[in-house]
Design a protein around this motif. Sequence first.
Motif, PDB file in Angstrom:
ATOM      1  N   UNK B 144     -16.308 -26.075 -13.512  1.00  0.00           N
ATOM      2  CA  UNK B 144     -16.100 -25.901 -12.067  1.00  0.00           C
ATOM      3  C   UNK B 144     -15.117 -24.744 -11.926  1.00  0.00           C
ATOM      4  N   UNK B 145     -15.605 -23.612 -11.407  1.00  0.00           N
ATOM      5  CA  UNK B 145     -14.776 -22.408 -11.402  1.00  0.00           C
ATOM      6  C   UNK B 145     -13.655 -22.507 -10.365  1.00  0.00           C
ATOM      7  N   UNK B 146     -13.973 -23.027  -9.175  1.00  0.00           N
ATOM      8  CA  UNK B 146     -12.977 -23.040  -8.088  1.00  0.00           C
ATOM      9  C   UNK B 146     -13.079 -21.720  -7.328  1.00  0.00           C
ATOM     10  N   UNK B 147     -12.809 -21.771  -6.021  1.00  0.00           N
ATOM     11  CA  UNK B 147     -13.087 -20.612  -5.155  1.00  0.00           C
ATOM     12  C   UNK B 147     -12.521 -19.294  -5.687  1.00  0.00           C
ATOM     13  N   UNK B 148     -11.232 -19.309  -6.035  1.00  0.00           N
ATOM     14  CA  UNK B 148     -10.588 -18.050  -6.382  1.00  0.00           C
ATOM     15  C   UNK B 148     -11.183 -17.390  -7.624  1.00  0.00           C
ATOM     16  N   UNK B 149     -11.640 -18.213  -8.591  1.00  0.00           N
ATOM     17  CA  UNK B 149     -12.182 -17.630  -9.827  1.00  0.00           C
ATOM     18  C   UNK B 149     -13.349 -16.695  -9.515  1.00  0.00           C
ATOM     19  N   UNK B 150     -14.107 -17.030  -8.457  1.00  0.00           N
ATOM     20  CA  UNK B 150     -15.265 -16.187  -8.119  1.00  0.00           C
ATOM     21  C   UNK B 150     -14.842 -14.794  -7.651  1.00  0.00           C
ATOM     22  N   UNK B 151     -13.593 -14.675  -7.228  1.00  0.00           N
ATOM     23  CA  UNK B 151     -13.146 -13.353  -6.751  1.00  0.00           C
ATOM     24  C   UNK B 151     -12.713 -12.458  -7.909  1.00  0.00           C
ATOM     25  N   UNK B 152     -12.546 -13.052  -9.098  1.00  0.00           N
ATOM     26  CA  UNK B 152     -12.222 -12.248 -10.285  1.00  0.00           C
ATOM     27  C   UNK B 152     -13.260 -12.590 -11.360  1.00  0.00           C
ATOM     28  N   UNK B 153     -14.470 -11.978 -11.226  1.00  0.00           N
ATOM     29  CA  UNK B 153     -15.600 -12.370 -12.079  1.00  0.00           C
ATOM     30  C   UNK B 153     -15.268 -12.340 -13.564  1.00  0.00           C
ATOM     31  N   UNK B 154     -14.443 -11.365 -13.991  1.00  0.00           N
ATOM     32  CA  UNK B 154     -14.172 -11.276 -15.433  1.00  0.00           C
ATOM     33  C   UNK B 154     -13.388 -12.495 -15.924  1.00  0.00           C
ATOM     34  N   UNK B 155     -12.601 -13.089 -15.028  1.00  0.00           N
ATOM     35  CA  UNK B 155     -11.827 -14.273 -15.429  1.00  0.00           C
ATOM     36  C   UNK B 155     -12.736 -15.497 -15.517  1.00  0.00           C
ATOM     37  N   UNK B 156     -13.612 -15.624 -14.523  1.00  0.00           N
ATOM     38  CA  UNK B 156     -14.551 -16.748 -14.543  1.00  0.00           C
ATOM     39  C   UNK B 156     -15.417 -16.647 -15.805  1.00  0.00           C
ATOM     40  N   UNK B 157     -15.848 -15.437 -16.098  1.00  0.00           N
ATOM     41  CA  UNK B 157     -16.711 -15.231 -17.256  1.00  0.00           C
ATOM     42  C   UNK B 157     -15.964 -15.538 -18.559  1.00  0.00           C
ATOM     43  N   UNK B 158     -14.707 -15.109 -18.625  1.00  0.00           N
ATOM     44  CA  UNK B 158     -13.917 -15.374 -19.835  1.00  0.00           C
ATOM     45  C   UNK B 158     -13.760 -16.889 -20.031  1.00  0.00           C
ATOM     46  N   UNK B 159     -13.519 -17.602 -18.938  1.00  0.00           N
ATOM     47  CA  UNK B 159     -13.359 -19.059 -19.045  1.00  0.00           C
ATOM     48  C   UNK B 159     -14.667 -19.685 -19.544  1.00  0.00           C
ATOM     49  N   UNK B 160     -15.737 -19.221 -18.968  1.00  0.00           N
ATOM     50  CA  UNK B 160     -17.059 -19.759 -19.303  1.00  0.00           C
ATOM     51  C   UNK B 160     -17.369 -19.507 -20.780  1.00  0.00           C
ATOM     52  N   UNK B 161     -17.052 -18.295 -21.217  1.00  0.00           N
ATOM     53  CA  UNK B 161     -17.332 -17.941 -22.621  1.00  0.00           C
ATOM     54  C   UNK B 161     -16.477 -18.775 -23.572  1.00  0.00           C
ATOM     55  N   UNK B 162     -15.232 -19.020 -23.149  1.00  0.00           N
ATOM     56  CA  UNK B 162     -14.371 -19.853 -23.998  1.00  0.00           C
ATOM     57  C   UNK B 162     -14.965 -21.245 -24.152  1.00  0.00           C
ATOM     58  N   UNK B 163     -15.459 -21.763 -23.049  1.00  0.00           N
ATOM     59  CA  UNK B 163     -16.055 -23.103 -23.105  1.00  0.00           C
ATOM     60  C   UNK B 163     -17.315 -23.073 -23.976  1.00  0.00           C
ATOM     61  N   UNK B 164     -18.022 -21.951 -23.940  1.00  0.00           N
ATOM     62  CA  UNK B 164     -19.228 -21.850 -24.774  1.00  0.00           C
ATOM     63  C   UNK B 164     -18.900 -21.777 -26.263  1.00  0.00           C
ATOM     64  N   UNK B 165     -17.673 -21.375 -26.568  1.00  0.00           N
ATOM     65  CA  UNK B 165     -17.247 -21.407 -27.970  1.00  0.00           C
ATOM     66  C   UNK B 165     -17.064 -22.847 -28.444  1.00  0.00           C
ATOM     67  N   UNK B 166     -16.825 -23.721 -27.488  1.00  0.00           N
ATOM     68  CA  UNK B 166     -16.535 -25.110 -27.832  1.00  0.00           C
ATOM     69  C   UNK B 166     -17.820 -25.934 -27.876  1.00  0.00           C
ATOM     70  N   UNK B 167     -18.698 -25.637 -26.924  1.00  0.00           N
ATOM     71  CA  UNK B 167     -19.919 -26.443 -26.871  1.00  0.00           C
ATOM     72  C   UNK B 167     -21.113 -25.546 -26.564  1.00  0.00           C
ATOM     73  N   UNK B 168     -22.248 -25.956 -27.083  1.00  0.00           N
ATOM     74  CA  UNK B 168     -23.457 -25.176 -26.777  1.00  0.00           C
ATOM     75  C   UNK B 168     -24.013 -25.558 -25.430  1.00  0.00           C
ATOM     76  N   UNK B 169     -23.570 -26.703 -24.937  1.00  0.00           N
ATOM     77  CA  UNK B 169     -24.160 -27.197 -23.698  1.00  0.00           C
ATOM     78  C   UNK B 169     -23.147 -27.093 -22.546  1.00  0.00           C
ATOM     79  N   UNK B 170     -23.038 -25.894 -21.997  1.00  0.00           N
ATOM     80  CA  UNK B 170     -22.105 -25.653 -20.893  1.00  0.00           C
ATOM     81  C   UNK B 170     -22.901 -25.167 -19.691  1.00  0.00           C
ATOM     82  N   UNK B 171     -22.559 -25.677 -18.529  1.00  0.00           N
ATOM     83  CA  UNK B 171     -23.206 -25.159 -17.319  1.00  0.00           C
ATOM     84  C   UNK B 171     -22.173 -25.025 -16.208  1.00  0.00           C
ATOM     85  N   UNK B 172     -22.652 -24.552 -15.073  1.00  0.00           N
ATOM     86  CA  UNK B 172     -21.772 -24.444 -13.918  1.00  0.00           C
ATOM     87  C   UNK B 172     -22.644 -24.566 -12.672  1.00  0.00           C
ATOM     88  N   UNK B 173     -22.014 -24.809 -11.526  1.00  0.00           N
ATOM     89  CA  UNK B 173     -22.850 -25.023 -10.329  1.00  0.00           C
ATOM     90  C   UNK B 173     -23.435 -23.696  -9.841  1.00  0.00           C
TER      91      UNK B 173
END
Lengths: 446, 361
Positions: B144-173
Amino acid sequence: MEKEESVIKAIEEIASQLGEESVLVDDLDRSAYSYDASGMQAVPSAVIRPSTADDVSFVVEVANKFGIPITPRGSGTSLVGGPLPVSGGFVVDMQKMNGIIDKDEENGLVRVEAGINVRELNEIFPDRFMPINPDGAGFSTVGGLIAEDSASPLSIRYGTMGDLLYGVEVVLPNGEIILVESPGPPSRRSILNLLVGSEGTLGIFTSALLRLPRRPENRIAYKIELTDISDALILQEEIEKSGIGVSAFEVYHNYKELVEGAGTEAVAFIEISGTQECIEIWDSRLKSILGNMEFPFESMTEEKADNIWEGRKNLYEVAKVREEALKVVSLRVYPSLVRDTVQEADRTGSRLKLPVISVHNPLLGWVIVAFLYNPIDEKEVERAERAVSNVISKSISLGGSVGYGLGAGINRITQDMDEGFVSLLSIIKETLDPSWIMNPGKLIER
Amino acid sequence: MGVDFNDDLRKELGRCIGCGACNIPCPMFHIEDLRETEGARARIKLLSMLGSGNMELTEEFLSYIFTCMNCGLCSKVCPVNIDVFGAIISARSSLIDMGYVPLVTVDMREARRSTGSPIGDGLVKGVWLPPDFQPSPNAEILYFAGCWSHTVPEVALASYKLLQQISESVTTIGFDEPCCGGLIYVLGERDNAEDSKNTLIEAISKLSPKSVISGCSLCTSVFPDLGFTSFSSFIEKMLDEGKIRIRKSLKPKRNKIFLIPSCKDSKLASRILSRIKNIELLEVPEWVCCDCGATLLYSTDPDRFSRWLEKVTDIARDLEANQIVVEEPSCYSMIFKMLGKNKHKGAKIVSFPHFLLELIT
Ligand SMILES: Cc1cc2nc3c(=O)[nH]c(=O)nc-3n(C[C@H](O)[C@H](O)[C@H](O)COP(=O)(O)OP(=O)(O)OC[C@H]3O[C@@H](n4cnc5c(N)ncnc54)[C@H](O)[C@@H]3O)c2cc1C
Ligand code: SF4
Ligand code: SF4
């Protein structure tokens, strides 16, 4: 509120010298400087925020010219209304003057501006500390501590604020800036001591030279259950006889009942501190005294021990557990009268139907009485006020004095209580402050 | 204007002994050079005066009560256990219930109506995702990115990628991720906040993920019942369990780190950072923290937000920080937008997820 013309003129003069941002006149700001920790209130005409001793001197001169009262204020943690402008006029907020001017590590000396707080003092030297931390959070300022000659549970070992004070710069009621400081350690303390405990009535402190003691290597605290208050006095005698150098000793009367609903009448907290060797000896002596007297106790070290003294956690624990407000009064009596004073507080509490907790320091004869009340029940608020006055007058008639540590503040010292003090102070006051502009309504009446 | 707070609130406000302990960690108090009015103690005391009829409710008073960093630090220190921030929130919602809606929050209402989020600024969500992104159901982790994360796409993406390092099964809304309602809750809009939260719960339950990791710590702290785990606490757990490892160390000239932590747990990110070899974590004053709660100050009183930023970065400069790591994406975004760059006073400003990603991969 319509402001008098003289007040408006004075505000203009001060604003043009100190800058608009240093003079607060709107309602929100004035209300925010209308309280302290006493529960009383008085709204200033303006709040002035000086940055230098020259600023303070300028403000005092202007106030003098227009005959406007001024009330110095540190962090507003006073429990007696000290920084409240009861005669109106200006509050001078000293908190912006919070710098460290210089320090001498070898002698543990530090010169600081008067608005610095205890927390910041504690960060100056790694191995020294500020033993007087009255409010517990470290928010009180050096100016407030000197003005009240603040005391703490550690005052048995380190004395009160005056004992740490080596010099002070003060702006007198005529605006003159004076440095009261010997070239070496203070050898004639009398003039310095005149300013200590003056409660902002003789001048505004702008900086101070302090000596901070070393942090003890180790400390152990003991929590001891006492059947009643007489046990505390016996314990005190035994400790004195055995030569154990306790650094703190406080007894909480009615604590267990108020916090836990039942239990022994009093709980004592004792601390010893020093090097490992000395602590070991005192620890075994103290334990044998406690064992002989069959007092149940537990001992604590390090953080747990520190916690006990911070802000008298135990006293505020009571307000926390019972979700009620507190009215506090501080007295000093001879040890032989501690018991009567505490009993008087209990009687007052039961007559006025208010729970009461007393904290006393058997070695200093210092008694703090706190009444618990419901802050939204007007009748109870009024009864709590009455309870405080009652304890003060009862204690005076028993032979006690008011204001140790916390200060006397508003309406707490009367002529019949301390005739010589009032006469002398009045003469000094008339000389230094003939218009009585400096914190009028505190400590003494005109 | 008269107000009528309920007895519980009046008593809570009246119990304040005025000790001032809550001013010490209050960022507003420090931004304003220790002016009493701005500290937490004055907010409680003035509200108490308002409740007992000793103060007038003016528009100025109203906006004063609604404008702070909403950090909640004041609630952690009270010796008589007053939930200071909780009392401020209750007062705000009582005022709103009585029809006193401050002008400072009106824009937020409007923004929420038009974009689904109170942060406004023409927010478009999911720009960091591929245009044809579809959320996957039953994922192990839902980010769940939260409103502000969408305003800094590189941060949302970095968070998402970090989670993908942990699990192969990651999604977002994705593009229509609802706001959790945390911000409007702290601003006193209880009912609207509840609506927001329920919309979010519905969106998540359609995807039935095993766990939800939140990029916004305000959501997790305001609504513990959402069962979200904050990004940082999840990362700490994964590091503890050895699911990810910090592989790289910092270069000597880039190792003095000044952390602007989240306000909900100011120690968490520093615990994570202290695992990095040769890092020099600088000591940060206790009043320094920032998260989505700062939104109102940022948007309605940018001068003051900027003063906060200048004070904080002055401290970082005095400590000779090389990098300022900002834990919360919301705060990173506000700082970045305010400065228009990511270098200030000799230090590089980086977001926590980004900083970690570089050291982990
Ligand atoms: C929870 C709690 C517990 C407390 N326990 C204790 C205790 O155990 N022992 C104790 O001694 N006190 C205690 N106090 C009272 C209080 O903390 C002290 O009196 C403290 O020294 C006040 O410091 P301040 O900076 O807040 O001063 P303020 O409250 O702002 O002012 C106190 C007095 O000092 C004067 N003053 C302030 N600054 C200056 C200055 N620069 N020059 C001249 N006058 C000045 C004011 O006019 C006023 O008369 C307690 C308070 C609280 C809230
Ligand atoms: S929430 Fe934060 S900014 Fe607001 S009053 Fe409390 S400490 Fe101050
Ligand atoms: S910490 Fe608690 S008692 Fe002290 S001023 Fe703040 S709200 Fe009041």
